[in-house]
Scaffold this motif. Structure first.
Motif, PDB file in Angstrom:
ATOM      1  N   GLY A 157      56.681  71.831  52.601  1.00  0.00           N
ATOM      2  CA  GLY A 157      57.401  71.347  51.423  1.00  0.00           C
ATOM      3  C   GLY A 157      57.619  72.460  50.410  1.00  0.00           C
ATOM      4  N   ALA A 158      56.558  73.250  50.190  1.00  0.00           N
ATOM      5  CA  ALA A 158      56.688  74.343  49.229  1.00  0.00           C
ATOM      6  C   ALA A 158      57.722  75.363  49.707  1.00  0.00           C
ATOM      7  CB  ALA A 158      55.335  75.020  49.037  1.00  0.00           C
ATOM      8  N   VAL A 168      51.560  63.581  46.521  1.00  0.00           N
ATOM      9  CA  VAL A 168      51.453  63.325  47.954  1.00  0.00           C
ATOM     10  C   VAL A 168      50.103  63.784  48.462  1.00  0.00           C
ATOM     11  CG1 VAL A 168      52.391  63.874  50.229  1.00  0.00           C
ATOM     12  CG2 VAL A 168      53.926  63.474  48.288  1.00  0.00           C
ATOM     13  N   GLY A 169      49.719  64.970  48.032  1.00  0.00           N
ATOM     14  CA  GLY A 169      48.481  65.548  48.511  1.00  0.00           C
ATOM     15  C   GLY A 169      47.271  64.736  48.139  1.00  0.00           C
ATOM     16  N   GLY A 190      58.805  69.705  41.851  1.00  0.00           N
ATOM     17  CA  GLY A 190      58.424  69.659  43.263  1.00  0.00           C
ATOM     18  C   GLY A 190      56.920  69.831  43.410  1.00  0.00           C
ATOM     19  N   THR A 196      52.396  70.033  52.707  1.00  0.00           N
ATOM     20  CA  THR A 196      52.663  70.662  51.404  1.00  0.00           C
ATOM     21  C   THR A 196      53.154  72.092  51.584  1.00  0.00           C
ATOM     22  OG1 THR A 196      50.315  71.159  51.254  1.00  0.00           O
ATOM     23  CG2 THR A 196      51.106  69.261  50.011  1.00  0.00           C
ATOM     24  N   ILE A 208      50.747  74.359  46.421  1.00  0.00           N
ATOM     25  CA  ILE A 208      51.129  73.908  45.073  1.00  0.00           C
ATOM     26  C   ILE A 208      50.808  74.984  44.048  1.00  0.00           C
ATOM     27  CG2 ILE A 208      50.598  72.191  43.311  1.00  0.00           C
ATOM     28  CD1 ILE A 208      50.081  70.293  45.777  1.00  0.00           C
ATOM     29  N   LEU A 224      54.508  67.134  45.194  1.00  0.00           N
ATOM     30  CA  LEU A 224      53.636  67.493  46.307  1.00  0.00           C
ATOM     31  C   LEU A 224      52.178  67.220  45.963  1.00  0.00           C
ATOM     32  CD1 LEU A 224      55.198  70.850  47.569  1.00  0.00           C
ATOM     33  CD2 LEU A 224      55.252  68.623  48.692  1.00  0.00           C
ATOM     34  N   PHE A 276      45.511  71.339  50.581  1.00  0.00           N
ATOM     35  CA  PHE A 276      46.908  71.077  50.205  1.00  0.00           C
ATOM     36  C   PHE A 276      47.242  71.693  48.858  1.00  0.00           C
ATOM     37  CE2 PHE A 276      44.701  67.708  48.005  1.00  0.00           C
ATOM     38  CZ  PHE A 276      45.417  67.560  46.823  1.00  0.00           C
TER      39      PHE A 276
END
Lengths: 472, 636
Positions: free
Chosen positions: A38-39, A23-24, A16, A35, A103, A20, A99
């Motif tokens: 998402g996280a 995407v970032g 994941g 993000t 992560i 991400l 972002f």
């Protein structure tokens, strides 16, 4: 699938994080909000999956999952979600809404999960390094700020030193026993204790003590807590502490379980110095983040009391203490993050003066956390102390308990001073409106802290089961 | 049921006036207090008319082993008579206070205290066990403190309130010990169980200070010491004259219906135990007679109108104990009730005078008020004649009966009490007449601006005076037959235990010269007063010159206050000062302050380590590591 289930949370987090990251990098403008959410989703998913995972040994005994690891994982996930929620608004206002941060948190949590589940000194070290590296970067997140970069650098240099000590200790243990597996070590060290392995143990303890910022390996803590962005400090104060303490427990009771007589005294001394330093040094602080740094040092001292007892009840007490501490801590950090005047974050304790008149709810929540940290019944913090004290007492560590009580009396001074400033000092904080995410964390923290006494059973039984799983 | 209403109504009134005032306002608060007092007085009289009933159980309180005190209202004749008297007199004083306290800013607080005071007294007289009695006893003590200190800005009021509280504590300590000993001996504090077992305990002893005493004597004397404190008997009397620092209605309430009557009531209530303790009875007789005499002598030379009446209270209470001491409990009760009426009357009339005189209390600065205050004059006359024991006023009947009973008892102590009592009757008549003459007759000696303001009190103050005046006139004659007459045993029933050898049965057989003696003494006293203050006004000054020592001795109240000050107050203050300067400041404050300093010093030192230098941090870590390693190797 069944065989994959125990590792699935870690896979989710790792993969994941990669997704991400892609995407970032690609998305414009910087999708920090995406993000973060998402996280959070990934963390919640990982937490749910980990609850369903069975007890097993993975990868030829490199990782082990049990009730204990699930308990510690749950704490880490909760703390990480809370820290991300707190960062959501704060980072944007501070202009550091990158972002990468969520992560980094995901990767750090991955490191913690590996660390917690480690059944081998090698996996232990890999997890330890992964989470450390992620946190070094996070500390320097505000890279245009001198304080933040200084904090990151300090943390990194001292962390590298601690890492070196840890890995040196591991090599000594390996050199004298010929194995890095926890299970094998437990068998070997039970029968025959060599000087070398025991010295290796001291190095390992020092490395772990650094991570939980137990004195005298705490020196980084106040500077990093103060320098790092508050959202990152909130993370530092909770998730890594829980993970490192869990690792401490599993290492001390697992491979080195038979050396209790050897390490017990060291843990006691660590606990005493931490409690005393946490109590004394915090008195002179004017910055609330530094205050929290010393407070966390003291709290880790109390948590170590349970470990020092070396009994199953002691392990249970430490787990309860850490769980309660995590909740109080992210609650308190929610309050600190909400300290913002005309768009500018303020960190002085004196900035809180007069808060009770302007924002009674806010002030009351903060007061709750301070009371709880001071260990005043009927709040949750009292029960944390009660359990570690009674475990230590039952293990015959009377001196430790007496010192613990004295230091908690001293530390009550600075916790209560915060309340005094809020309720009795004249002033007009004029804080900005508190964002919903922060309010949510504050409210949850306050509710759990205040109402723990009504429903303590779930935590107590879970901690008991976890301790049982760990001690076998 | 009426008793319950009579007891609880003042409590409700007190809560309304005290707690609900911010909501309902000043007038409604006062009205609430008055209305509930009226209810209480009505219920009290109905309860008395309704006659004796079984005790009314309200609730259990606590239960510890065999110790199970209940809240129970006792409804025998003794309790009912007291309930009726207390609620009636208190109601009149409440009504009077509407006028008297009209200009006071915090009057609702005053009414709240007064109602609470009445409640405590009613709880006391309806107690069915010693603990409940103690509850009312202490409640009365507490509220008396609040009331005496009502004008709390006045240092004199503070001092008087503290004095009343502390002196009462001395008696209460003995009382509490007496209750504990009663429980220890009888295994119960319920009156019925105690009284039923008195005979069984008569022969038992109790070892005190290595000597064996009859246990009932010890209990009786301890209880009597409690009564001495509450009823201001000699040695514990010093608080009563000072207690007039409160507003005058309070003095009336404390001196007449409540508080001071509690001691006498308790002794009468405990009559079965007292009767079994002959030595204690002799002590009661001696203390009672001596107090009557002592307070009478002091009253003769005082100049404050309220203080003189206060000493007369002390003196009259002495008479009551004299009666109780010779076993004539009904006579003590008779005098208690009569005294309640005429003493309330005297105080309220005095209050009316003080009100008229712009708060002047010194009788040397009064005079000639009879024409300006006709109603007050008449009522004061009624009260004075009752106090002086002139027929047909009530005091005559009861004082006569007391002295007759003392004479009939014919023991040496009783005769001692009788002798002093007759002489005190002379003194009483003298100082009562003195107050009356100096206040109402002759030339007015007040400053001009005060004279101009002299006015009769409003109706709301005069009506209670008239009712009480009727009481002072009639209570003696009307109550005599039932209280002490031929059928007294039937009237009181089992509520008062009159021993077979008491003089009660033969009251009518007093020799006629004995019966006439108090009245003769009273008339002589009045004659002396008229001589001194009307016929030969120069005489008192000359006498006080001639007998300067005696005069100062009396003026200074036999130097009791000075003696206690030297003997008790100053050593206590010195001890307190030592405890404060050394014990508190040096030890109790010093140790934590020292520890706190130590802690902050340690804190400063620890914080100094945090320099921000990364090299130092790494160094400390390595030192820590080395320390652990060395420790490890050393321990092994």
């Amino acid at each position: 699938m069944t065989s994959l289930l125990p590792i699935l949370p870690a896979l989710l987090l790792g993969l994941g994080a990669m997704a991400l990251l892609i995407v970032g990098v690609l998305a414009k403008p910087e999708p920090a909000g995406f993000t973060t959410w998402g996280a959070i989703v990934l963390l919640v998913a990982a937490a749910l999956v980990s609850c369903a995972a069975p007890d097993t040994l993975l990868f030829h005994g490199l990782l082990k999952t049990s009730l204990f690891t699930r308990f510690a994982d749950a704490l880490v996930y909760t703390a990480a979600v809370a820290a991300l929620l707190l960062a959501l608004d704060y980072n944007r206002k501070e202009g550091i809404a990158r972002f990468e941060y969520p992560i980094l948190v995901l990767l750090g949590v991955l490191g913690m999960v590996v660390m917690i589940s480690a059944a081998d000194l090698m996996t232990l070290y890999i997890g330890f390094e992964l989470q450390s590296l992620a946190l070094y970067i996070a500390a320097a997140l505000a890279r245009d700020s001198v304080r933040s970069t200084e904090a990151g650098l300090k943390y990194f240099v001292l962390g590298a030193l601690a890492s070196g000590l840890l890995v040196y200790g591991i090599s000594l243990v390996y050199g004298f026993t010929g194995t890095t597996s926890f299970a094998a070590l437990a068998g070997l060290l039970g029968a025959n204790i060599g000087y070398g392995a025991v010295i290796g143990l001291v190095f390992v303890i020092v490395g772990l003590a650094f991570k939980i910022s137990a004195a005298p390996f705490h020196m980084w803590t106040p500077d990093v807590y103060e320098g790092a962005p508050t959202s990152v400090t909130a993370l530092f104060g909770t998730a890594p502490k829980a993970a490192a303490m869990a690792l401490f427990l599993s290492v001390m009771t697992g491979p080195f379980g038979h050396l209790l007589a050897q390490w017990q005294m060291i843990i006691e001394i660590l606990a005493i110095i931490s409690m005393a330093l946490g109590a004394l040094a915090a008195i002179g602080q004017t910055n609330i983040k530094r205050l929290m740094a010393y407070s966390s040092i003291g709290h880790m001292g109390y948590a170590l009391m349970g470990l020092a007892a070396g009994t199953e009840a002691g392990i249970q007490a430490t787990l309860i203490y850490v769980a309660i501490y995590v909740v109080m801590s992210f609650g308190a950090f929610a309050c600190i993050i909400a300290m913002r005047r005309r768009g500018q974050a303020v960190e002085k304790i004196s900035d809180l003066a007069g808060l009770a008149a302007q924002r009674p709810g806010f002030a009351f929540a903060m007061a709750l956390f301070m009371w709880a940290m001071a260990g005043i019944p009927p709040l949750s913090g009292f029960f944390g102390k009660l359990y570690v004290f009674s475990a230590a007492l039952n293990a015959g560590l009377v001196t430790l308990v007496i010192i613990g009580i004295i230091t908690s009396v001293i530390s009550a001074f600075y916790y209560l001073r915060v309340i005094k400033v809020m309720y009795f000092d004249a002033g007009a904080p004029d804080f900005d409106a508190v964002p919903a995410s922060v309010n949510f964390v504050m409210a949850v923290g306050a509710a759990v802290t205040a109402l723990f006494i009504l429903l303590p059973a779930p935590l107590i039984t879970a901690a008991s089961a976890a301790a049982k799983a760990l001690m076998g | 049921m009426y008793t319950l209403i009579a007891v609880l109504a003042p409590l409700v009134g007190s809560l309304i006036a005290g707690v609900a005032r911010p909501v309902i306002g000043r007038h409604a608060a006062i009205a609430g207090s008055i209305v509930f007092m009226l209810v209480s007085a009505g219920a009290g009289i109905l309860a008395q008319l309704g006659g004796v009933q079984a005790p009314l159980h309200i609730a259990s309180w606590i239960s510890v082993g065999s110790f199970t005190p209940d809240w129970t209202l006792r409804q025998d004749e003794l309790s009912l008579a007291m309930v009726a008297m207390v609620s009636l007199v208190s109601m009149l004083i409440h009504v009077y206070s509407i006028g008297y306290m009209a200009h006071d800013k915090t009057a609702p607080r005053f009414f709240a205290y007064m109602s609470l005071f009445t409640f405590a007294m009613l709880a006391l007289v309806t107690a069915n066990n010693l603990l409940q009695l103690f509850f009312g006893w202490e409640g009365v003590g507490l509220v008396s403190y609040l009331l005496i200190n009502y004008w709390y800005e006045r240092p004199a009021a503070n001092a008087a309130a503290i004095k009343a509280f502390i002196v009462n504590r001395v008696g209460d300590l003995a009382f509490a010990v007496g209750i504990a000993l009663t429980y220890f001996v009888f295994g119960s504090i319920s009156f019925d169980q105690i009284f039923a077992n008195v005979a069984a305990q008569a022969a038992n002893g109790y070892t005190l200070f290595g000597t064996q005493f009859p246990v009932l004597e010890v209990i009786a004397i301890l209880l009597f010491i409690g009564a001495m404190g509450k009823s201001a008997q000699l040695f514990l009397h010093t608080w009563l004259p000072d207690a007039m620092e409160g507003p005058t209605p309070i003095s009336a309430l404390i001196h007449a219906a409540t508080m001071v009557a509690a001691g006498v009531f308790m002794v009468v209530r405990m009559s079965p135990v007292i009767n079994a303790a002959p030595v204690a009875m002799e002590v009661i007789t001696v203390i009672g007679g001596t107090t009557a005499f002592f307070a009478g002598t002091v009253g003769c030379v005082q100049n404050d109108i309220k203080r003189i009446i206060a000493y007369s209270t002390c003196s009259q209470l002495g008479y009551m104990f004299l009666a109780a001491g010779v076993g004539a409990y009904p006579v003590a009760m008779f005098h208690l009730i009569n005294h309640a009426f005429f003493k309330a009357l005297l105080f309220l009339a005095a209050g009316s005078v003080i009100h008229a005189m712009s708060d002047e209390q010194d009788i040397r600065l009064m005079g000639g008020l009879a024409r300006k205050l006709p109603v007050t004059w008449l009522m004061m006359l009624f009260g004075s004649l009752a106090l002086a024991g002139i027929p047909p006023f009530s005091g005559y009947y009861s004082k006569d009966a007391i002295l007759g009973a003392a004479f009939l008892a014919h023991t040496p102590v009783a005769l001692y009490g009788w002798g002093l009592g007759v002489f005190t009757a002379l003194l009483t008549a003298f100082y009562t007449a003195r107050v009356f003459l100096l206040t109402f007759h002759g030339q007015c000696r007040a400053p001009k601006h005060v004279q101009e303001h002299v006015h009769e009190s409003p109706l709301v103050m005069l009506v209670p005076l008239l009712v009480l005046g009727a009481g002072a006139l009639g209570s003696g004659y009307l109550l005599r037959d039932n209280f002490i007459g031929a059928n007294f045993a039937q009237f009181w029933g089992p509520s008062i235990n009159v021993a077979a050898n008491s003089p009660m049965g033969a009251l009518d057989a007093v020799p006629s010269w004995v019966a006439m003696a108090p009245l003769a003494a009273g008339i002589i006293g009045i004659a002396i007063a008229i001589t001194f203050y009307v016929l030969a006004p120069a005489l008192p000054a000359a006498l006080s010159q001639q007998f300067g020592g005696l005069y100062r001795f009396l003026l200074n109240k036999w130097y009791f206050d000075e003696l206690y000050d030297w003997l008790l107050v100053r050593p206590a203050l010195r001890l307190a000062k030592f405890a404060w300067r050394f014990g508190d400041e040096q030890v109790i404050d010093g140790v934590p302050n020292g520890l706190a300093t130590l802690t902050t010093d340690a804190s400063t030192q620890t914080v100094k380590l945090q320099t921000g230098s990364i090299a130092l941090y790494a160094f400390i870590m390595l030192i820590g590591l080395l320390g652990f390693l060395s420790l490890f190797l050393w321990v092994r």
